[in-house]
Design an enzyme around this catalytic site. Structure first.
Site, PDB file in Angstrom:
ATOM      1  N   HIS A 296       0.807  -1.220   0.000  1.00 38.43           N
ATOM      2  CA  HIS A 296       0.000   0.000   0.000  1.00 38.43           C
ATOM      3  C   HIS A 296       0.842   1.272   0.000  1.00 38.43           C
ATOM      4  O   HIS A 296       0.307   2.371  -0.176  1.00 38.43           O
ATOM      5  CB  HIS A 296      -0.927   0.010   1.215  1.00 38.43           C
ATOM      6  CG  HIS A 296      -2.255   0.658   0.964  1.00 38.43           C
ATOM      7  ND1 HIS A 296      -2.437   1.651   0.021  1.00 38.43           N
ATOM      8  CD2 HIS A 296      -3.469   0.459   1.515  1.00 38.43           C
ATOM      9  CE1 HIS A 296      -3.690   2.041   0.013  1.00 38.43           C
ATOM     10  NE2 HIS A 296      -4.351   1.324   0.917  1.00 38.43           N
ATOM     11  N   ARG A 297       2.160   1.145   0.182  1.00 39.75           N
ATOM     12  CA  ARG A 297       3.015   2.327   0.039  1.00 39.75           C
ATOM     13  C   ARG A 297       3.109   2.752  -1.418  1.00 39.75           C
ATOM     14  O   ARG A 297       3.349   3.924  -1.724  1.00 39.75           O
ATOM     15  CB  ARG A 297       4.413   2.025   0.568  1.00 39.75           C
ATOM     16  CG  ARG A 297       4.491   1.711   2.052  1.00 39.75           C
ATOM     17  CD  ARG A 297       5.889   1.272   2.451  1.00 39.75           C
ATOM     18  NE  ARG A 297       6.291   0.050   1.740  1.00 39.75           N
ATOM     19  CZ  ARG A 297       7.470  -0.545   1.912  1.00 39.75           C
ATOM     20  NH1 ARG A 297       8.351  -0.032   2.754  1.00 39.75           N
ATOM     21  NH2 ARG A 297       7.770  -1.648   1.244  1.00 39.75           N
TER      22      ARG A 297
END
Length: 484
Positions: free
Chosen positions: A454-455
């Protein structure tokens, strides 16, 4: 220069520091050729055959099958000029009438061929035998000195014995010292033979390996030797320990202890690091793949495809590769202060093998045609099942597919391989009731699970990528026309 040359366990790449000898392909007395495979070694990633660095006759084998050997440790000695007559005792330290046995004496007697760099051996102790040069194709020689990374908690061992400590003066309080770690040498000054698990056990129990006499192969120290050494120290505490020992040993004869090493150990380390480093998000999509299954049947019927292994995984791989073209950010790596987006896809295919899960990858898979992709996937799986996947084939992956459907599982929440930003779980294809053209009909259905970092990938990008894969599998022929 001596005609007897030692061959050290070479650097197998990817920072690997040790390997387990699975099988010797030669024996003492055999005449071998240059680059002839002589030993099969299992590293933390794969089993590889190591070729001979010299032609000649096998003079001695230093480690039996099943031994774990550090990189840079001598494993075999080769007589490079067997036709020159008997070997002088002054050269080898062994009788000229017979080949020496693989003993500590032969380790010290045979000359080490000079190589680049120095390596500190960890299994037998003592000074490094001159260094190492990588001999496997694709790695090339090292240009700088390299040393084995110390294990966690390991105390570096100096190359030479330390000078005797000065006596403690009466003015200074004397603090009882903990047992000194083994210096890598036995009671007679020879090398201590012990596998890493045994060394760890000795350290945990405070046993100095250099004071023990081994009962294992070649005089190696076993776990039983270590436990016997502690029995005398614990005799005084025996009454208190009886009940604890009895409770701990209950059912021990019905337990199996499996050493964590090789592929399983590396997988555990990688998965733990990934799970607690990259923030994972997983999304799911259930897809009607009836048209895709029919397209596969038509493909199998084509004459030029009759000798090709065609499976649903082939279409899933093609769908992933085409979806990456539409969403390049999915094929990237988080590098701290930057995101590295790659314009090539090294597509990993998770494969279950006897040694554990491995993930070899197809290099630059996005440039392959459908037929080339099918051939590459077939070769990749066959090589993995045979245990012949090389470390290079498991390095550099950028995106992975795990086919949990072959085990009858609908889907899962896979963990990202380190350095990758997405992994797709492909579930089982099942016949299920499905609304099709306004009516409930039996259709071929599967569920996809996409885990992503999700980064790098937010919910919108992940959803679009997964939706494109689903659209391709719902109607691959229409998607090919629309996207290519």
């Amino acid at each position: 220069m001596s005609r007897i040359k030692e061959f050290n366990l070479p650097d197998l790449g990817e920072g690997l520091t040790e390997g387990e000898i699975l099988a010797w392909l030669v024996k003492a007395g055999d005449v071998i050729e240059l680059n002839q495979p002589i030993v099969e070694v299992e590293t933390a990633k794969a089993a590889v055959e190591i070729p001979a660095k010299w032609a000649g006759q096998v003079h001695a084998i230093f480690h039996p099958e099943g031994s774990t050997v550090e990189v840079g440790t001598p494993i075999i000695a080769i007589d490079t000029d067997p036709g020159a007559g008997p070997i002088e005792a002054s050269t080898t330290g062994a009788p000229t009438s017979a080949l020496p046995s693989p003993s500590a004496a032969s380790l010290a007697a045979v000359e080490v061929a000079p190589t680049e760099g120095a390596v500190e051996p960890g299994l037998i102790g003592g000074p490094a035998p001159g260094g190492r040069t990588a001999v496997l194709v694709g790695y090339g020689p090292r240009t700088t000195a390299a040393k084995r990374r110390p294990r966690k908690g390991e105390t570096p061992v100096p190359a030479q014995a330390a000078a005797p400590a000065p006596p403690v003066t009466p003015a200074a309080p004397v603090v009882p010292a903990s047992p000194a770690p083994s210096n890598g040498h036995g009671p007679a000054g020879g090398p201590v033979l012990a596998k890493p698990p045994v060394r760890k056990l000795a350290k945990d129990l405070g046993v100095d390996l250099s004071t023990l006499t081994g009962s294992g192969p070649l005089g190696s120290i076993t776990r039983e030797d270590v436990h016997r050494a502690t029995s005398g120290a614990t005799a005084a505490a025996e009454p208190l320990a009886v009940s604890v020992t009895a409770a701990a040993s209950f059912g021990a004869d019905r337990e199996q202890r499996i050493p964590v090493k090789g592929v399983r150990k590396l997988t555990a380390e990688n998965m733990s690091r990934s799970a607690f480093t990259a923030p994972h998000v997983t999304e799911f999509l259930t897809v009607d793949v009836t048209r895709a299954m029919k397209a596969l049947d038509r493909l199998r019927d084509r004459r030029e495809w009759r000798d090709v292994r065609v499976s649903p995984l082939l279409l899933v791989a093609k769908a992933v590769l085409l979806a990456v073209r539409r969403h390049p950010m999915v094929n990237s790596t988080w590098a701290g202060d930057e995101i590295v987006v790659k314009d090539y896809v090294n597509l990993g295919i998770a494969a279950a093998t006897e040694r554990g899960l491995i993930v070899p990858n197809i290099k630059d898979a996005g440039r392959l045609s459908l037929r080339e992709l099918a051939d590459a996937m077939t070769g990749l799986v066959q090589t993995a099942k045979a245990g012949k996947t090389s470390p290079a084939d498991m390095s550099g992956g950028t995106l992975t597919i795990t086919n949990v459907g072959v085990f009858g599982v609908d889907t899962g929440t896979p963990i990202l391989p380190p350095g990758e930003s997405a992994i797709l779980a492909f579930g089982a294809v099942r016949e299920m009731p499905w609304v099709h053209k306004g009516k409930v009909r039996p259709r071929q259905v599967t569920t996809l699970g996409l885990s992503f970092d999700h980064r790098i990938i937010d919910g919108e990008l992940g959803s679009k990528f997964l939706r494109d894969i689903g659209d391709f599998l719902a109607d691959p022929e229409a998607a090919l026309l629309a996207w290519t």
